[in-house]
Each structure stands twice: as structure tokens, then as C-alpha cells.
Design a protein around this motif. Structure first.
Motif, PDB file in Angstrom:
ATOM      1  N   GLU A   1     -38.920 -15.632  94.770  1.00 13.09           N
ATOM      2  CA  GLU A   1     -37.994 -15.062  93.800  1.00 13.09           C
ATOM      3  C   GLU A   1     -38.116 -15.794  92.470  1.00 13.09           C
ATOM      4  OE1 GLU A   1     -35.533 -13.401  91.401  1.00 13.09           O
ATOM      5  OE2 GLU A   1     -35.820 -12.480  93.385  1.00 13.09           O
ATOM      6  N   ARG A   2     -38.243 -15.041  91.372  1.00 16.04           N
ATOM      7  CA  ARG A   2     -38.409 -15.631  90.043  1.00 16.04           C
ATOM      8  C   ARG A   2     -37.141 -16.289  89.530  1.00 16.04           C
ATOM      9  NH1 ARG A   2     -36.786 -12.263  85.741  1.00 16.04           N
ATOM     10  NH2 ARG A   2     -38.512 -12.940  84.415  1.00 16.04           N
ATOM     11  N   ASN A   3     -35.964 -15.755  89.876  1.00 17.73           N
ATOM     12  CA  ASN A   3     -34.684 -16.269  89.402  1.00 17.73           C
ATOM     13  C   ASN A   3     -34.210 -17.445  90.257  1.00 17.73           C
ATOM     14  OD1 ASN A   3     -34.107 -14.418  87.210  1.00 17.73           O
ATOM     15  ND2 ASN A   3     -33.862 -12.833  88.770  1.00 17.73           N
ATOM     16  N   PRO A   4     -33.243 -18.212  89.754  1.00 13.72           N
ATOM     17  CA  PRO A   4     -32.684 -19.305  90.566  1.00 13.72           C
ATOM     18  C   PRO A   4     -31.798 -18.801  91.695  1.00 13.72           C
ATOM     19  CG  PRO A   4     -31.583 -19.199  88.430  1.00 13.72           C
ATOM     20  CD  PRO A   4     -32.744 -18.251  88.360  1.00 13.72           C
ATOM     21  N   HIS A   5     -31.426 -17.531  91.655  1.00 12.13           N
ATOM     22  CA  HIS A   5     -30.599 -16.938  92.696  1.00 12.13           C
ATOM     23  C   HIS A   5     -31.344 -15.757  93.307  1.00 12.13           C
ATOM     24  CE1 HIS A   5     -29.657 -14.932  88.844  1.00 12.13           C
ATOM     25  NE2 HIS A   5     -29.797 -13.840  89.587  1.00 12.13           N
ATOM     26  N   LEU A   6     -30.907 -15.336  94.470  1.00 13.61           N
ATOM     27  CA  LEU A   6     -31.557 -14.240  95.177  1.00 13.61           C
ATOM     28  C   LEU A   6     -30.797 -12.930  94.951  1.00 13.61           C
ATOM     29  CD1 LEU A   6     -32.158 -16.025  98.625  1.00 13.61           C
ATOM     30  CD2 LEU A   6     -33.674 -15.978  96.623  1.00 13.61           C
ATOM     31  N   GLY A   7     -31.486 -11.812  95.201  1.00 15.18           N
ATOM     32  CA  GLY A   7     -30.763 -10.549  95.247  1.00 15.18           C
ATOM     33  C   GLY A   7     -31.291  -9.408  94.419  1.00 15.18           C
ATOM     34  N   GLY A   8     -32.047  -9.650  93.335  1.00 12.54           N
ATOM     35  CA  GLY A   8     -32.493  -8.534  92.499  1.00 12.54           C
ATOM     36  C   GLY A   8     -31.302  -7.788  91.935  1.00 12.54           C
ATOM     37  N   GLY A   9     -31.140  -6.515  92.320  1.00  9.03           N
ATOM     38  CA  GLY A   9     -30.007  -5.720  91.851  1.00  9.03           C
ATOM     39  C   GLY A   9     -28.749  -5.896  92.673  1.00  9.03           C
ATOM     40  N   CYS A  10     -28.813  -6.682  93.737  1.00  8.12           N
ATOM     41  CA  CYS A  10     -27.643  -6.927  94.598  1.00  8.12           C
ATOM     42  C   CYS A  10     -27.160  -8.359  94.390  1.00  8.12           C
ATOM     43  CB  CYS A  10     -27.988  -6.694  96.064  1.00  8.12           C
ATOM     44  SG  CYS A  10     -28.279  -4.991  96.511  1.00  8.12           S
ATOM     45  N   VAL A  11     -26.573  -8.612  93.234  1.00  5.69           N
ATOM     46  CA  VAL A  11     -26.105  -9.947  92.884  1.00  5.69           C
ATOM     47  C   VAL A  11     -24.610  -9.904  92.599  1.00  5.69           C
ATOM     48  CG1 VAL A  11     -26.316 -11.863  91.252  1.00  5.69           C
ATOM     49  CG2 VAL A  11     -28.349 -10.585  91.931  1.00  5.69           C
ATOM     50  N   THR A  12     -23.886 -10.845  93.163  1.00  5.84           N
ATOM     51  CA  THR A  12     -22.447 -10.971  92.942  1.00  5.84           C
ATOM     52  C   THR A  12     -22.160 -12.398  92.534  1.00  5.84           C
ATOM     53  OG1 THR A  12     -22.073  -9.372  94.724  1.00  5.84           O
ATOM     54  CG2 THR A  12     -20.165 -10.634  93.977  1.00  5.84           C
ATOM     55  N   SER A  13     -21.420 -12.593  91.442  1.00  9.31           N
ATOM     56  CA  SER A  13     -21.098 -13.960  91.025  1.00  9.31           C
ATOM     57  C   SER A  13     -19.869 -13.956  90.121  1.00  9.31           C
ATOM     58  CB  SER A  13     -22.287 -14.608  90.303  1.00  9.31           C
ATOM     59  OG  SER A  13     -22.499 -14.004  89.038  1.00  9.31           O
TER      60      SER A  13
ATOM     61  N   ARG B   1     -34.175  -7.983  81.497  1.00 13.83           N
ATOM     62  CA  ARG B   1     -34.448  -9.424  81.527  1.00 13.83           C
ATOM     63  C   ARG B   1     -34.163 -10.013  82.909  1.00 13.83           C
ATOM     64  NH1 ARG B   1     -31.510  -9.698  76.422  1.00 13.83           N
ATOM     65  NH2 ARG B   1     -32.976  -9.860  74.695  1.00 13.83           N
ATOM     66  N   HIS B   2     -33.072  -9.559  83.506  1.00 10.63           N
ATOM     67  CA  HIS B   2     -32.695 -10.124  84.797  1.00 10.63           C
ATOM     68  C   HIS B   2     -33.607  -9.646  85.917  1.00 10.63           C
ATOM     69  CE1 HIS B   2     -30.364  -9.850  88.653  1.00 10.63           C
ATOM     70  NE2 HIS B   2     -30.352 -11.141  88.409  1.00 10.63           N
ATOM     71  N   THR B   3     -33.956  -8.367  85.897  1.00 10.26           N
ATOM     72  CA  THR B   3     -34.730  -7.780  86.985  1.00 10.26           C
ATOM     73  C   THR B   3     -35.850  -6.932  86.390  1.00 10.26           C
ATOM     74  OG1 THR B   3     -32.708  -7.670  88.315  1.00 10.26           O
ATOM     75  CG2 THR B   3     -34.582  -6.384  89.088  1.00 10.26           C
ATOM     76  N   PRO B   4     -37.105  -7.417  86.422  1.00  9.26           N
ATOM     77  CA  PRO B   4     -38.206  -6.672  85.793  1.00  9.26           C
ATOM     78  C   PRO B   4     -38.443  -5.287  86.382  1.00  9.26           C
ATOM     79  CG  PRO B   4     -38.850  -8.948  86.208  1.00  9.26           C
ATOM     80  CD  PRO B   4     -37.531  -8.748  86.898  1.00  9.26           C
ATOM     81  N   THR B   5     -37.925  -5.002  87.577  1.00 10.75           N
ATOM     82  CA  THR B   5     -38.057  -3.635  88.101  1.00 10.75           C
ATOM     83  C   THR B   5     -37.102  -2.674  87.414  1.00 10.75           C
ATOM     84  OG1 THR B   5     -36.579  -4.251  89.918  1.00 10.75           O
ATOM     85  CG2 THR B   5     -38.935  -4.279  90.377  1.00 10.75           C
TER      86      THR B   5
ATOM     87  N   ASP C   1     -33.495   0.794  83.194  1.00 12.53           N
ATOM     88  CA  ASP C   1     -33.335   1.803  84.239  1.00 12.53           C
ATOM     89  C   ASP C   1     -33.112   1.109  85.584  1.00 12.53           C
ATOM     90  OD1 ASP C   1     -33.431   3.864  86.042  1.00 12.53           O
ATOM     91  OD2 ASP C   1     -35.232   4.803  85.194  1.00 12.53           O
ATOM     92  N   VAL C   2     -31.847   1.085  86.038  1.00 14.33           N
ATOM     93  CA  VAL C   2     -31.527   0.391  87.286  1.00 14.33           C
ATOM     94  C   VAL C   2     -32.006   1.182  88.502  1.00 14.33           C
ATOM     95  CG1 VAL C   2     -29.571  -0.869  86.333  1.00 14.33           C
ATOM     96  CG2 VAL C   2     -29.203   1.418  87.279  1.00 14.33           C
ATOM     97  N   GLY C   3     -32.558   2.373  88.285  1.00 15.97           N
ATOM     98  CA  GLY C   3     -33.177   3.143  89.361  1.00 15.97           C
ATOM     99  C   GLY C   3     -34.679   2.991  89.396  1.00 15.97           C
ATOM    100  N   GLY C   4     -35.213   2.044  88.627  1.00 19.26           N
ATOM    101  CA  GLY C   4     -36.649   1.777  88.623  1.00 19.26           C
ATOM    102  C   GLY C   4     -37.395   2.707  87.690  1.00 19.26           C
ATOM    103  N   ILE C   5     -37.506   3.964  88.074  1.00 20.77           N
ATOM    104  CA  ILE C   5     -38.053   5.007  87.205  1.00 20.77           C
ATOM    105  C   ILE C   5     -37.147   6.229  87.337  1.00 20.77           C
ATOM    106  CG2 ILE C   5     -40.442   4.198  87.329  1.00 20.77           C
ATOM    107  CD1 ILE C   5     -40.998   6.448  89.345  1.00 20.77           C
ATOM    108  N   GLY C   6     -37.320   7.193  86.442  1.00 19.40           N
ATOM    109  CA  GLY C   6     -36.475   8.369  86.450  1.00 19.40           C
ATOM    110  C   GLY C   6     -36.664   9.218  87.709  1.00 19.40           C
ATOM    111  N   LYS C   7     -35.682  10.069  87.942  1.00 20.24           N
ATOM    112  CA  LYS C   7     -35.692  10.907  89.143  1.00 20.24           C
ATOM    113  C   LYS C   7     -36.050  12.348  88.803  1.00 20.24           C
ATOM    114  CE  LYS C   7     -32.324   7.672  90.827  1.00 20.24           C
ATOM    115  NZ  LYS C   7     -32.419   6.897  89.564  1.00 20.24           N
TER     116      LYS C   7
END
Length: 524
Positions: free
Chosen positions: A34-46, A445-449, A454-460
């Protein structure tokens, strides 16, 4: 050079973790990077807004994954063994209109029809029939949702062989606006259905998206929306416990620079610091736009077609508020005691013009918001009496005139504060404990995907669905010319959100390695 692993997973988003967990269960030696100091990608809670207040950065509601055998049959023991727990509210989503009226969709179909009947008795009957029609094809839809998709040509040829199949083809080629116009007459009912579906970042008049709103009708009353207890990170935490129980290793602060390929076969990865980690298989949560740069010696045709995929036509900006008391909205209690609360204009024309504004890089003139206050269902997310309010607004991916999102961030933050104060009577300096704000650029910046926000990656869009998602040659999860490299992420089938789509990646890998997937997916 580091020790060799059987499987490396690039990124700790839930899809990569799921694929890695199935492979670890199969006895493979697995490492997650994981590139970030925390795990989760789009599933992050803090505690991003204030200490003691837990907000989800991206995904908050786990919807489609509820039908995935991963959860439905608890294949990895995430629920029975590793602590994952879901809360299922009776009220799933509401729409509060700018004339003060509101509409709620409940888990219970008849209760939903009663709510619709208050606005339009005819549409209540139409909705009941619509759900019945959708529910009838739901098993067929689910059968192909969490496995590698059929090639597009074969899929359409199969549908074209029956009357029911041709009817489904007809629905799939229409827009969501076409579908609601075909079945309902009242603007508010149409807007209520489309506003919920619009959270998938799909324009209402986009042709080829009719299946989204059609399938949603049956799905919502068969598989209630899940709120992960403890926040969206609870899914990741359970997957991490599962992986560790199977002997897998996990490393944060380990950004991958390149996937190494020799003679057309993957042989490991190189980290940003130069460390090389050998492996026979790499599960890459690598956005299609980045594939050519990250994969050594990738065929330029494959890379170019991946770069040509399109992200969604609009994005989100999000304000996160820690409040000392429960927010008081100018709406009936039942409209706010839901998993997701929406605000929208009461006029269909005004609602459609929202998307015109977005196309030209402007903030919508009409109020359109998506709101969650999940501490009301999961009290541990906030101190006693407090609330974790998240307010999401549709926003252009690119601002008019090429304006810089970073330069406009403070203005946008003030705009969101003012909008929230306009709908929440007790939103003021006395109740506000802390706040944070994120733009589409922050999401990338947080998640390169999440390219272009686009939090869905690419359009639908239709041309990027099923056996063409993200491209026809990448839709089966394996990357041509890089044997041993597989893809997982929201940009793959099934599309967007928390779907558990990594299960399909694992199925493809197991097929290639002659591993009995059914055997490793049995709940022990």
C-alpha cells in the motif's frame, strides 16, 4: 532483492484485498503493498473533522456487495470469524425537494408504495409493477455480476434469442430518463429515483444506462443497503484479519513504481525506493490511464486503448462536519432517519439543468446534495449526542475556464458551509466541533484509481460496461503481454462502489492456476 512471493497485490483497496484473501486461502504466499500510511483505498474511516468523530472518506454505504456471495454466503468468514458487521436501516434513501415535500424509499415495498401514493397514487401502482418486473430478472443479473463477464458479443447474441432477452436489451440501451418517463408520470417520483442513481456519477440522459435504474428497483427491496458498523474501514479491517490468519504479509508506505515483465511474463515489482520484490502473480489496482507507465514493456496498443477510457462526466466535492448535536433539517423526521438523504429540485426540468451546469464546468444553480449522518445508526462514530455529518455535492471534474481546484478550494469550502447552513437549522459555530473538505483533485491524490476525481474508477457509459470494462481485452482481468498480471478495482466489472469485485479477479486467477475456487470459497 527481497524474498519471493507467490502473489503481490498492489494497493489495499477492498477489491485487491479480496482477491488476495482468496489466493492466500488457496495456500499462496501473499504480500499486499500500500502506497499510503494507512490501508483501505476508498474504504477509509478516520477522525478527519475532529477527535472522536469518525467519517468515511469515500464509500459510506455498502450496497451492491450485499448480493455478492462473499457477503451473502460469508465465503471468507468476514462476518462469522473476522468481525464484520452490517446495520440495515428500514429507511434507505430519501429526497427532500426544494418546495419542502419529501419522499422515502424503505426496505419494505408496500411502505414505499404508501409513500409514493401520497404524491401520486397512479405512480405507486406503477412502482409496484416496476419492482416486480425488475425482481423477475434480478437472478439473471446477479448470476453474471460477481464473476468474469461474458464477452459482449456472446452476451448480446444470447439476449437476442428470446422475447424477455430482447426486452432487456431494449431497457439496457435506453437512458435512465427514458426508463422513468416510460413508467412514471410525476416529476418528484422520477427525480427521487434518478437522484439516487445519480450517485453512481451517471447523467440521467446518458443512453445505455437504463439497466442501472431498472435493476435498482428490484435490488433495493431484495438486498437492503448496509452500513458497516464502525465505518467503511470495517470491511478492510476484516479482510486484513482474514489475510493475516492465512499467513499473508501487508506493508504500508510502500508505493510501487513499476510492474516488472520479462519475456512477456511478470516477475515482480519495483518500489519507489528501488527495492525489487519477486513474484509470479501481481494483482494490480492500477487505473487504466496509468497502466502503460506502470507496466514494463506493455504493448502500446493495449496501453493506448486503456488510456482512452473515459471517466465519469462529473464528480463530487465533500464536506465533513463534526457536530455536537444531531442536525435538524427542515424536513420530516422520516426523511432524515435514512441511510442516505438527498436534496433536489421539485421540477424535472430544474433537475435536468443541474447536469447542464456540470457539463460547462459550473456548480449547479439548483440545490442537489447527498447527505449521510451515520452516527444516528452507529452511535460509536460520535461522542454522545453528536453527529458525523457528511455533505456531498455534484461538482465538475474540470472547472469553467480551466480554473484550478486547489486555488478555488477555500471558496468551495465556504460555499458548502453556506449551503449546509441553509438546510440545517442548528448548523452554527456553537454546534460545529470541526470540519474538513475534499475536492475531486483531493480524491485523486489519495487514491490513484480515482483519476479526475472519479470514485467509480471510470465512467459507466455503455461502451465501458460488462465485457468491455475497461476495454474488451482487459475485461477478463488478465493483462495481455504480461502473463501473471491481473487487474482489480472499481474500473473493472462490476462497476463502481463497494461491490466486492475482487472476487471475480480471484476466480480468473484460480482458473488459470487450476485451483478449485469452489473449494477455497467454502465458509470454514
Amino acid at each position: 532483492m527481497s524474498d519471493k512471493y507467490d502473489v503481490l497485490a498492489i494497493g489495499s483497496g477492498h477489491n485487491g484485498l479480496i482477491a488476495a484473501a482468496y489466493l492466500a486461502r488457496a495456500g499462496k504466499r501473499v504480500l499486499v503493498l500500500e502506497r499510503n500510511p494507512h490501508l483501505g483505498g476508498g474504504c477509509v474511516t478516520s477522525e478527519i473533522a475532529a477527535p472522536g468523530f469518525f467519517h468515511d472518506w469515500h464509500s459510506a454505504l455498502h450496497v451492491l456487495i450485499q448480493a455478492n456471495p462473499l457477503i451473502r454466503d460469508d465465503e471468507l468468514g468476514l462476518i462469522s470469524q473476522f468481525g464484520l458487521e452490517y446495520i440495515y436501516p428500514e429507511g434507505m434513501y430519501s429526497t427532500v425537494f426544494d418546495d419542502g415535500d419529501s419522499l422515502v424509499t424503505y426496505r419494505d415495498l408496500e411502505k414505499t408504495c404508501e409513500a409514493i401514493a401520497r404524491i401520486s397514487p397512479k405512480d405507486a401502482d406503477a412502482y409496484r409493477a416496476f419492482v416486480a418486473q425488475s425482481s423477475a430478472v434480478l437472478p439473471l443479473m446477479l448470476q453474471g455480476l460477481f464473476v468474469p463477464p461474458a464477452p459482449q458479443g456472446a452476451f448480446w447474441a444470447l439476449l437476442d434469442q428470446s422475447t424477455d432477452g430482447r426486452a432487456l436489451m431494449h431497457i439496457m440501451q435506453k437512458s435512465m430518463l427514458d426508463i422513468v418517463n416510460d413508467h412514471f408520470e410525476h416529476d418528484k417520483v422520477k427525480i427521487h429515483l434518478m437522484k439516487c442513481a445519480a450517485e453512481l456519477l451517471i447523467e440521467p440522459d446518458e443512453k445505455g444506462t437504463g439497466a442501472f435504474i431498472f435493476n435498482m428497483a428490484g435490488f433495493v427491496h431484495s438486498f437492503p443497503w448496509g452500513i458497516p458498523k464502525g465505518g467503511s474501514r470495517a470491511l478492510v479491517d476484516a479482510l486484513v484479519r482474514c489475510l493475516e490468519a492465512e499467513g499473508a504479509d501487508i506493508r504500508a508506505d510502500s508505493p510501487v513504481e513499476q510492474v516488472l515483465v520479462r519475456d512477456g511474463k511478470v516477475h515482480g515489482v519495483r518500489l519507489d525506493g528501488g527495492e525489487v520484490i519477486p513474484a509470479d502473480i501481481v494483482i494490480g489496482q492500477i487505473h487504466p490511464w496509468l497502466l502503460g507507465a506502470m507496466v514494463e514493456d506493455l504493448d502500446e496498443g493495449v496501453a493506448g486503448r486503456a488510456r482512452n477510457t473515459k471517466t465519469s462526466p462529473y464528480s463530487l466535492m465533500s464536506a465533513f462536519y463534526a457536530m455536537a448535536e444531531v442536525p435538524q433539517f427542515d424536513a420530516p423526521k422520516e426523511a432524515s432517519y435514512v441511510a442516505a438523504m438527498n436534496f433536489a429540485p421539485a421540477s424535472l426540468e430544474a433537475y435536468l439543468r443541474v447536469f447542464d451546469d456540470l457539463r460547462y464546468g459550473d456548480l449547479p444553480k439548483s440545490l442537489t446534495l447527498g447527505i449521510t449522518n451515520l452516527a444516528q445508526f452507529d452511535p460509536a462514530r460520535a461522542p454522545d449526542g453528536g453527529a458525523t455529518l457528511a455533505v456531498h455535492a455534484f461538482a465538475p471534474c474540470e472547472l469553467r475556464g480551466g480554473a484550478d481546484w486547489d486555488a478555488r478550494k477555500d471558496d468551495m469550502r465556504r460555499h458548502m458551509d453556506a449551503v449546509t447552513a441553509g438546510i440545517c437549522a442548528n448548523f452554527n459555530a456553537d454546534t460545529l466541533v470541526g470540519a474538513d473538505f475534499a475536492t475531486p483533485r483531493d480524491s485523486t491524490r489519495h487514491t490513484p484509481t480515482f483519476q479526475a476525481g472519479d470514485v467509480g474508477g471510470i465512467g459507466k457509459a455503455f461502451f465501458q460496461m460488462g465485457g468491455h470494462r475497461p476495454t474488451p481485452e482487459l475485461s477478463q482481468y488478465a493483462v495481455p503481454g504480461a502473463e501473471g498480471l491481473y487487474l482489480a478495482g472499481a474500473f473493472m466489472h462490476p462497476p463502481g462502489g463497494v461491490t466486492g469485485g475482487g472476487r471475480a479477479t480471484a476466480i480468473r486467477i484460480c482458473d488459470d492456476l487450476a485451483i478449485d475456487f469452489a473449494a477455497i470459497s467454502e465458509n470454514r
